[in-house]
Enzyme design. Structure first.
Site, PDB file in Angstrom:
ATOM      1  N   ASP A 154     -31.071 -40.783  18.187  1.00  0.00           N
ATOM      2  CA  ASP A 154     -30.130 -39.752  18.615  1.00  0.00           C
ATOM      3  C   ASP A 154     -28.988 -39.711  17.924  1.00  0.00           C
ATOM      4  OD1 ASP A 154     -27.998 -38.694  20.136  1.00  0.00           O
ATOM      5  OD2 ASP A 154     -29.140 -38.556  21.817  1.00  0.00           O
ATOM      6  N   HIS A 155     -28.536 -38.867  16.936  1.00  0.00           N
ATOM      7  CA  HIS A 155     -27.688 -39.125  16.081  1.00  0.00           C
ATOM      8  C   HIS A 155     -26.397 -39.109  16.547  1.00  0.00           C
ATOM      9  CE1 HIS A 155     -26.841 -34.634  16.098  1.00  0.00           C
ATOM     10  NE2 HIS A 155     -25.805 -34.909  15.628  1.00  0.00           N
ATOM     11  N   HIS A 178     -28.048 -35.716  23.727  1.00  0.00           N
ATOM     12  CA  HIS A 178     -26.694 -36.198  23.156  1.00  0.00           C
ATOM     13  C   HIS A 178     -25.848 -36.322  24.369  1.00  0.00           C
ATOM     14  CE1 HIS A 178     -28.552 -35.345  19.319  1.00  0.00           C
ATOM     15  NE2 HIS A 178     -28.463 -33.926  19.471  1.00  0.00           N
TER      16      HIS A 178
END
Ligand code: BG6
Length: 488
Positions: A177-178, A240
Site C-alpha cells: 500500500d504505497h 490507503h
C-alpha cells in the site's frame, strides 16, 4: 539491513507502474547504496518484447526521472532482462529457466522477489502457477509483492488470501500500500509514540472528533477501465485511508517490529464499527472548474459509460468501540476532482468547558447556540506541504477585558524545510521487500478487517450524489459534518 544479491521479477513489466515507479525506485536504491551489481531485474508480460526493448523503455523512464545518463546505460544494459510470459505451465517453466540462467550467469544465491503489477483478476492464477512450478521456494529467500486492490470485497479477499497461503507463507508475502511508504505516514508513529505530550491527550477524554481528508484535484484520467469497475471505496478507502485510520487510532506496540505494529493496527480496525448507510455519502463529479480550467463530468471521461453510477467521492462517519475512542466520531472525506490535492488529518480537541472570552464579557457554554469558542486543532498534513500545524488562541492586541478579542494563531513545522526533499514511497517499500522487513506491508488479517467494514456499503446500493468538479463534494457531505476543518 544489508541488501542481498537477488533477481527482482516484475510481472506486468510493460505497464505504467513499472516505468513510472518500479524501475526508478530500484535504480535510485541501487545508486544510493552503491550496489548496482546486486539487483537484476527480469521483466515479464504478455508482449513479445526483447531484452533490448525493455532496456530502452527503462532508460527512457530513468532519463525522464532525471537520473545520471552514464549510470543509466550501464545498469540497464548489464542488469535488465525481459521474458514474455503467457498463462500456462510451460510459460512458467520457461520463466524458471530464465531466472536460473541469470542466477548462474551472475553467480547469485537464489534470492528472488516476484512483484505482481498485474490486473487484479490475474493475481490468483499467477500465484498458483508460481506455487505449482516450485517457484515459491528457493535455496535463498523468495518473496511475493502484491499490489492493491487485494480482492473486491471480503469474500474475494479471503479467497485470494487462501490462494496466496497455499503457495507462500505469510512471512513471504508483501501486500503493498504505497501510502505506508510515505515518509510522513510513517512519521505518524513517531509523532504519536515519541512525543508523550500529544499521546496523553490522544483519547476520548480530550478529543472531540478526528477528520481525515484525502482529496485529489485530478480526475480519473485514462484509468477508467480499472476505476469504473472499482470506484472510490475500493480504490482509496479500503486501503490507503484505512491505513491512515489505523495508524491514528492504534495502541502503542510492544516494540517497533513488523508484527507487533501490525497486531495493534488489526486490533484498532476490529474495533471500528461498520458504518450505517445514513452515515455515508457517495458522490460522482459533474462538469466544473479545477484550478481555473473547465473539466468534463466523470461520465464524459474517456472509456466511462454514459450511465455509470460509480462513486468518485465518499464521505463517512465512523465510530470506534474501544476504551480509547468510544464516542469520538471519525469523519472521512475523499474524492477525485475536488478543489485541491490534500491528505490531511485534523485532530479537533475538546473546547474549554466554559468560554470566558465573549463579546460583552458574559461567559457561555461552548455547546450552546451563539457561544463562540474555537477548539485547538492539530493538523497533520501528509501531502502536499508535509508537516504539522497546531492552532491555538491568543489575545488580539489592543482589546482588553470586557471586550477581549481572540485570534487563532499557528505553531507550524514543515518537513521539507527541516529535511529537504522526501524520498519516494516506492523506494522505501522496495528496499523493505529486498531486506525482508514487513512492517510497512499489510497482513492478511488487516486486509480482511478492512473489507469487513466496507463490504456492506458496496452491497447497499447507496445513492450517488452529484458534485461539481472543483468543489468539496456533494452538499450531503455538509449534512454529515457542517464545518469541516479548513486545512489551508
Ligand atoms: C492510487 C489510486 O492507489 O493512489 C489512485 O489508485 C490515486 O486513484 C492514488 O490517484 C493517489 O496516490 P497519491 O500518492 O497521489 O496520494
Amino acid at each position: 539491513m544489508s541488501i542481498d544479491p537477488h533477481v527482482f521479477v516484475i510481472f506486468g513489466a510493460t505497464g505504467d507502474l513499472t516505468k513510472r515507479k518500479l524501475i526508478p525506485a530500484l535504480f535510485h536504491l541501487m545508486q544510493n547504496e552503491d550496489i548496482a551489481e546486486r539487483c537484476h531485474v527480469l521483466g515479464t508480460a504478455r508482449s513479445d518484447w526483447s531484452d533490448d526493448k525493455f532496456r530502452s523503455v527503462a532508460k527512457e523512464a530513468l532519463r525522464n526521472a532525471d537520473f545520471d545518463e552514464a549510470d543509466i546505460d550501464a545498469w540497464c544494459d548489464q542488469r535488465l532482462f525481459y521474458q514474455s510470459l503467457g498463462e500456462d505451465g510451460a510459460d512458467f517453466e520457461a520463466l524458471q529457466h530464465r531466472i536460473e540462467d541469470i542466477e548462474e550467469q551472475f553467480d547469485l544465491p537464489q534470492n528472488r522477489a516476484f512483484y505482481l503489477s498485474l490486473p487484479p483478476r490475474t493475481y490468483g492464477p499467477t500465484i498458483k502457477q508460481l506455487g505449482e512450478q516450485g517457484l515459491s521456494e528457493s535455496d535463498g529467500w523468495t518473496r511475493v509483492v502484491i499490489e492493491k486492490p487485494f480482492g473486491q470485497d471480503l469474500e474475494s479477499a479471503k479467497e485470494l488470501n487462501d490462494t496466496v497461503h497455499a503457495a507462500f507463507r505469510e512471512d513471504q508475502v508483501f501486500r503493498i500500500d504505497h501510502y505506508l511508504g510515505k515518509e510522513t505516514v510513517q512519521n505518524l508513529l513517531v509523532f504519536r509514540f515519541a512525543n508523550a505530550m500529544f499521546e496523553s491527550l490522544w483519547n476520548r477524554d480530550r478529543i472531540e472528533r478526528v477528520e481525515i481528508t484525502v482529496s485529489e484535484n485530478l480526475g480519473v484520467g485514462d484509468r477508467a477501465s480499472y476505476y469504473d469497475s472499482s470506484g472510490h471505496v475500493r480504490d482509496m478507502l479500503q486501503n490507503h485511508i484505512t491505513q491512515l485510520l489505523s495508524l491514528v487510532t492504534m495502541e502503542p506496540p510492544a516494540a517497533m517490529e513488523g508484527d507487533e505494529i501490525r497486531q495493534e493496527k488489526v486490533k484498532a480496525l476490529r474495533a471500528v464499527m461498520p458504518p450505517s448507510p445514513e452515515d455515508v455519502v457517495f458522490g460522482q463529479y459533474s462538469e466544473g472548474e479545477v484550478g481555473g480550467e473547465r473539466v468534463p463530468a466523470y461520465t464524459d471521461e474517456p472509456d466511462v459509460p454514459d450511465d455509470s453510477d460509480t462513486e468518485t467521492f465518499v464521505a463517512l462517519r465512523l465510530e470506534i468501540a474501544n476504551w480509547r475512542w468510544r464516542g469520538v466520531p471519525f469523519y472521512i472525506r475523499s474524492g477525485k476532482r475536488l478543489d485541491k490535492k490534500r491528505t490531511q488529518i485534523a485532530v479537533v480537541f475538546q473546547r474549554a468547558p466554559i468560554a470566558l472570552f465573549q463579546p460583552g464579557g458574559e461567559p457561555c457554554i461552548p455547546e450552546e447556540a451563539g457561544c463562540s469558542a474555537e477548539p485547538n486543532v492539530l493538523l497533520i498534513t501528509l501531502q502536499p506541504n508535509e508537516g504539522f500545524d497546531l492552532r491555538f488562541e491568543v489575545k488580539s492586541p489592543e482589546t482588553n477585558s470586557g471586550d477581549m478579542q481572540l485570534d487563532t494563531q499557528h505553531l507550524s513545522f514543515s518537513y521539507r524545510d527541516a529535511f529537504g526533499p522526501i524520498p519516494d514511497a516506492y523506494t522505501t517499500l522496495l528496499r523493505d521487500v529486498i531486506t525482508g522487513d514487513q512492517t510497512l506491508f499489510v497482513r492478511s488479517d488487516e486486509v480482511e478487517a478492512s473489507w469487513r467494514l466496507y463490504t456492506p456499503l458496496l452491497d447497499a446500493d447507496l445513492p450517488v450524489h452529484d458534485y461539481p468538479a472543483g468543489s468539496w463534494g456533494p452538499d450531503e457531505t455538509f449534512e454529515l459534518l457542517p464545518s469541516w476543518v479548513d486545512g489551508d
